[in-house]
Every structure is written in C-alpha cells, then in structure tokens.
Motif scaffolding. Structure first.
Motif, PDB file in Angstrom:
ATOM      1  N   LEU A 191       0.826  -1.214   0.000  1.00 39.54           N
ATOM      2  CA  LEU A 191       0.000   0.000   0.000  1.00 39.54           C
ATOM      3  C   LEU A 191       0.856   1.258   0.000  1.00 39.54           C
ATOM      4  O   LEU A 191       0.550   2.236  -0.690  1.00 39.54           O
ATOM      5  N   LEU A 192       1.939   1.242   0.767  1.00 40.03           N
ATOM      6  CA  LEU A 192       2.823   2.407   0.795  1.00 40.03           C
ATOM      7  C   LEU A 192       3.474   2.636  -0.566  1.00 40.03           C
ATOM      8  O   LEU A 192       3.660   3.778  -1.005  1.00 40.03           O
ATOM      9  N   ASP A 193       3.818   1.552  -1.251  1.00 35.67           N
ATOM     10  CA  ASP A 193       4.479   1.667  -2.562  1.00 35.67           C
ATOM     11  C   ASP A 193       3.504   2.080  -3.658  1.00 35.67           C
ATOM     12  O   ASP A 193       3.855   2.840  -4.568  1.00 35.67           O
ATOM     13  N   GLU A 194       2.265   1.557  -3.582  1.00 36.98           N
ATOM     14  CA  GLU A 194       1.331   1.733  -4.694  1.00 36.98           C
ATOM     15  C   GLU A 194       0.294   2.826  -4.450  1.00 36.98           C
ATOM     16  O   GLU A 194      -0.490   3.127  -5.356  1.00 36.98           O
ATOM     17  N   GLY A 195       0.272   3.396  -3.274  1.00 34.09           N
ATOM     18  CA  GLY A 195      -0.702   4.445  -2.971  1.00 34.09           C
ATOM     19  C   GLY A 195      -1.662   4.030  -1.878  1.00 34.09           C
ATOM     20  O   GLY A 195      -2.323   2.985  -1.990  1.00 34.09           O
ATOM     21  N   LEU A 196      -1.726   4.846  -0.836  1.00 36.40           N
ATOM     22  CA  LEU A 196      -2.540   4.497   0.320  1.00 36.40           C
ATOM     23  C   LEU A 196      -4.013   4.798   0.099  1.00 36.40           C
ATOM     24  O   LEU A 196      -4.374   5.822  -0.474  1.00 36.40           O
ATOM     25  N   PRO A 197      -4.893   3.898   0.586  1.00 31.69           N
ATOM     26  CA  PRO A 197      -6.306   4.232   0.677  1.00 31.69           C
ATOM     27  C   PRO A 197      -6.512   5.092   1.936  1.00 31.69           C
ATOM     28  O   PRO A 197      -5.531   5.458   2.598  1.00 31.69           O
ATOM     29  N   THR A 198      -7.734   5.383   2.288  1.00 35.16           N
ATOM     30  CA  THR A 198      -7.975   6.078   3.558  1.00 35.16           C
ATOM     31  C   THR A 198      -8.321   5.104   4.673  1.00 35.16           C
ATOM     32  O   THR A 198      -8.308   5.476   5.846  1.00 35.16           O
ATOM     33  N   ALA A 199      -8.643   3.862   4.303  1.00 35.66           N
ATOM     34  CA  ALA A 199      -9.008   2.874   5.318  1.00 35.66           C
ATOM     35  C   ALA A 199      -8.702   1.468   4.819  1.00 35.66           C
ATOM     36  O   ALA A 199      -8.701   1.213   3.611  1.00 35.66           O
ATOM     37  N   VAL A 200      -8.462   0.573   5.778  1.00 36.86           N
ATOM     38  CA  VAL A 200      -8.145  -0.823   5.471  1.00 36.86           C
ATOM     39  C   VAL A 200      -8.991  -1.728   6.357  1.00 36.86           C
ATOM     40  O   VAL A 200      -9.065  -1.527   7.577  1.00 36.86           O
ATOM     41  N   ALA A 201      -9.621  -2.734   5.746  1.00 34.26           N
ATOM     42  CA  ALA A 201     -10.276  -3.811   6.487  1.00 34.26           C
ATOM     43  C   ALA A 201      -9.418  -5.057   6.308  1.00 34.26           C
ATOM     44  O   ALA A 201      -9.292  -5.573   5.198  1.00 34.26           O
ATOM     45  N   ALA A 202      -8.787  -5.504   7.376  1.00 38.04           N
ATOM     46  CA  ALA A 202      -7.847  -6.631   7.301  1.00 38.04           C
ATOM     47  C   ALA A 202      -8.570  -7.952   7.539  1.00 38.04           C
ATOM     48  O   ALA A 202      -9.639  -8.000   8.165  1.00 38.04           O
ATOM     49  N   PHE A 203      -7.962  -9.035   7.075  1.00 31.84           N
ATOM     50  CA  PHE A 203      -8.567 -10.360   7.203  1.00 31.84           C
ATOM     51  C   PHE A 203      -8.797 -10.740   8.653  1.00 31.84           C
ATOM     52  O   PHE A 203      -9.840 -11.299   9.009  1.00 31.84           O
ATOM     53  N   ASN A 204      -7.823 -10.488   9.517  1.00 28.13           N
ATOM     54  CA  ASN A 204      -7.998 -10.797  10.937  1.00 28.13           C
ATOM     55  C   ASN A 204      -7.212  -9.796  11.781  1.00 28.13           C
ATOM     56  O   ASN A 204      -6.545  -8.895  11.250  1.00 28.13           O
ATOM     57  N   ASP A 205      -7.273  -9.959  13.076  1.00 25.99           N
ATOM     58  CA  ASP A 205      -6.623  -8.998  13.967  1.00 25.99           C
ATOM     59  C   ASP A 205      -5.100  -9.049  13.859  1.00 25.99           C
ATOM     60  O   ASP A 205      -4.430  -8.010  13.894  1.00 25.99           O
ATOM     61  N   ARG A 206      -4.539 -10.243  13.733  1.00 23.45           N
ATOM     62  CA  ARG A 206      -3.081 -10.344  13.624  1.00 23.45           C
ATOM     63  C   ARG A 206      -2.594  -9.635  12.361  1.00 23.45           C
ATOM     64  O   ARG A 206      -1.590  -8.912  12.395  1.00 23.45           O
ATOM     65  N   CYS A 207      -3.284  -9.837  11.274  1.00 28.22           N
ATOM     66  CA  CYS A 207      -2.938  -9.157  10.025  1.00 28.22           C
ATOM     67  C   CYS A 207      -3.046  -7.644  10.209  1.00 28.22           C
ATOM     68  O   CYS A 207      -2.160  -6.879   9.783  1.00 28.22           O
ATOM     69  N   ALA A 208      -4.112  -7.196  10.862  1.00 25.29           N
ATOM     70  CA  ALA A 208      -4.309  -5.766  11.091  1.00 25.29           C
ATOM     71  C   ALA A 208      -3.196  -5.177  11.949  1.00 25.29           C
ATOM     72  O   ALA A 208      -2.742  -4.046  11.715  1.00 25.29           O
TER      73      ALA A 208
END
Length: 344
Positions: free
Chosen positions: A236-253
């Motif tokens: 995401l940092l390389d390709e352009g950030l969104p304003t929000a992320v929904a991650a698969f699980n808490d560890r991933c987040a």
C-alpha cells in the motif's frame, strides 16, 4: 496414635489398595467412597478420604469411563500459533464443563501437521472431534466422520457439522462503519486460502457495491499473520494508500498498524475476530468480533448430541458477528497524510 501403612514409593502412583491399607478398610469399601455411593458410615468415609489425601491418591475417572465403553472426551484440534484459536479453546472448556464432558487438546504446530494432531486424539478414544478452522480437504473430513462424529468450527464444509461465523456479514459491518466515517477508498487485505477468506472477500465486494463504490474496490494479498499484514502495508505504501483498510484478521491488522506507524502514515484500520491482542490497551483495535462463547456452546452441544446419538438439527449453525469500535478508526481526511507532514 494411628498406625499408617508403609509409605508408597515416590515413583509409583498410589492405588485403591494403598488407600485401603492406609485406612484399615477393604478395597471394595474404598471404591464405594471414591464413587460417592452409599454403604460406608460417615466416620469410615472420612477416614478413607483422609487416607487418600495423605497418600495423594486421585481416582482415575477416565480409566473408569473407558472400562464402561465411554471416555466422555471431546478432542479439539487447534493451531497453537493463532490467538483466536486460544480464545475458542478457553470458551470450549467452559461449554464442556457444563455438559460433563472433558476436552483433550491436540495442537497443530510448525512441525506437527493436522493429520498427526487428529491421530493423537483418535488414540485417546475421544467420542467426538471439534476441529478449529481445519485445513483438511472436504474428502478427508468426510472420511473422518465415518470413524466418529466431527464438528468443524470457523470454516464452512459441506456434509459435516459446522459452527461458524457469518464472515460475509462481518465485512458488511466493517465497510458500513468506514463509509459512515466518510471513507470511500477502502482496501481489503485478504486471507488468501484461509478458512473464511473467500466469504470475507465476497462480503467486502458486495458491501462496496452497495455503497456505490465498485470502482474503489481494492483487494491486497495478505494472510493470517502479522508478517502478512506488514507485507500488505508495504504494498500500500508503494502503490498508494487508501484512507481505510479492512484486514482479514486482527493479527494481520496489527502487522499493518506496525508498518504504518513506523511510516507515520495515518489511515483507519479495522481487524476481524476481536482476539485478546486486539483488546490490549496499546493496540486498541477496532474489529469485527466473533461470538466465541456462543460458537463454543453450539459446537460442544452438537458434538455431544452426535456422540450420544441424539437427534440434531441442521448441519450448519451460523453465528452473527458484531462491530467493536476502538481507537484505530476515525473520520476520513481528504487524503492520508503523515503526522510529520501535518506538523510542517
């Protein structure tokens, strides 16, 4: 002064005979006391229990059950590296206690696969198995059900008893929360081939469509661990950030948060599971909670029903998730900005 029997050698477990000799009664009388059956006077019962306590004798209820043809054991296979699995095991113990069954645990580790974990429980003569997010194929699980009842948790499988979370609905809740805060560019870091990942991807896509944001749909490869989340955050940092992320699980987040914090990038992050890590005060993660207590009660009840050949209802039981709002989500800015840039 009481005359005690010769002490039991330290390398040998005390037996009923040892207790009988210590208390000065017959072995059959000790057996009655240990089974809490009538036939012994109050004074004799007290003398036997005091003798057992001195010797450190504990009745082997499991051996007695096995002799009767019933172990009253429910085997549980779980991934030792998954915090959410540990939360489920905790609630499974509570649920099992209420039924009079006990749990036998068998962990999947980096050098112990699921097949080996299951084999260990089969050797323990468990009456049913509860498998948490198993990786076994549908065919392998079907074959296993020919040997004993099987309940699968946290994964949808046809032809097997299932207790799972409504994964697609969870992503609906996540996207609804984020759009309510003004976010439009919402990315989903997915779980690859992990159980529940396909439903969460589907839920994310349909929620974005429902909010009129199909062109903003963005799925980034991820996974189950902090390392997977960190790798996705770097993309995401390389390709352009969104304003929000929904991650698969808490560890991933949590992996996402770590990379973004180091990069001083600000965006909203929401996880999934509400495991014990998400609840830590220094993480304070907004997340989609799975109702582990309800899922565990249902799984144990279904396993016991199958073990006791009781009538059971539909194969799949689905438990709704809920949104838990903490500190990692907030109103959308015009674009993600770093804390350092804001101070300039």
């Amino acid at each position: 002064m009481c005359d005690y029997a010769d002490p039991v050698p330290e390398d040998r477990r005390p037996t009923l005979s040892d207790v009988a000799a210590e208390a000065g009664v017959s072995k059959s009388l000790v057996s009655l006391v240990m089974r809490a059956e009538p036939g012994a006077s109050p004074s004799t019962r007290r003398r036997v229990l005091e003798a057992a306590d001195r010797l450190g004798y504990h009745p082997d209820s499991r051996a007695r059950l096995l002799r009767s043809g019933h172990s009253r054991l429910l085997g549980v296979v779980f991934g030792i590296q998954h915090t959410f699995h540990a939360d489920l095991v905790t609630d499974l113990y509570t649920a099992a206690r209420e039924t009079g069954y006990e749990l036998a645990l068998s962990a999947v580790t980096p050098d112990r696969d699921e097949k080996e974990a299951i084999t260990g429980l089969l050797q323990d003569r468990c009456e049913a198995l509860i498998l948490i997010a198993p990786q076994s194929t549908t065919a392998e699980l079907a074959r296993l059900t020919t040997r004993l009842p099987v309940v699968v948790m946290a994964r949808g499988v046809r032809g097997v008893d299932v207790v799972r979370n409504a994964d697609a609905d969870g992503l609906h809740l996540a996207v609804d929360h984020l759009t309510g805060l003004g976010h439009r560019r919402i990315a989903h870091i997915d779980g690859g081939r992990a159980p529940g990942a396909a439903d969460r991807r589907r839920g994310y896509r349909s929620a974005m469509q429902r909010h009129g944001l199909p062109l903003e749909t963005r799925i980034v490869p991820g996974g189950l661990t902090e390392e997977d989340g960190a790798a996705a955050a770097r993309i995401l940092l390389d390709e352009g950030l969104p304003t929000a992320v929904a991650a698969f699980n808490d560890r991933c987040a949590i992996g996402v948060l770590d990379v973004l914090t180091r990069a001083r990038a600000e965006l909203s992050v929401i996880g999934y599971d509400d495991d014990r890590l998400a609840r830590l005060s220094h993480i304070n993660l907004t997340t989609i909670a799975q109702d582990t207590a309800a899922m565990s009660r249902l799984a144990v009840a279904r396993a016991v029903e199958r073990a006791e050949h009781s009538p059971a209802g539909r194969r799949e039981l689905v438990v709704p998730p809920r949104l838990v709002i903490r500190g990692t989500t907030g109103p959308a800015s015009a674009s993600p900005v770093s804390a350092a840039a804001r101070r300039r």
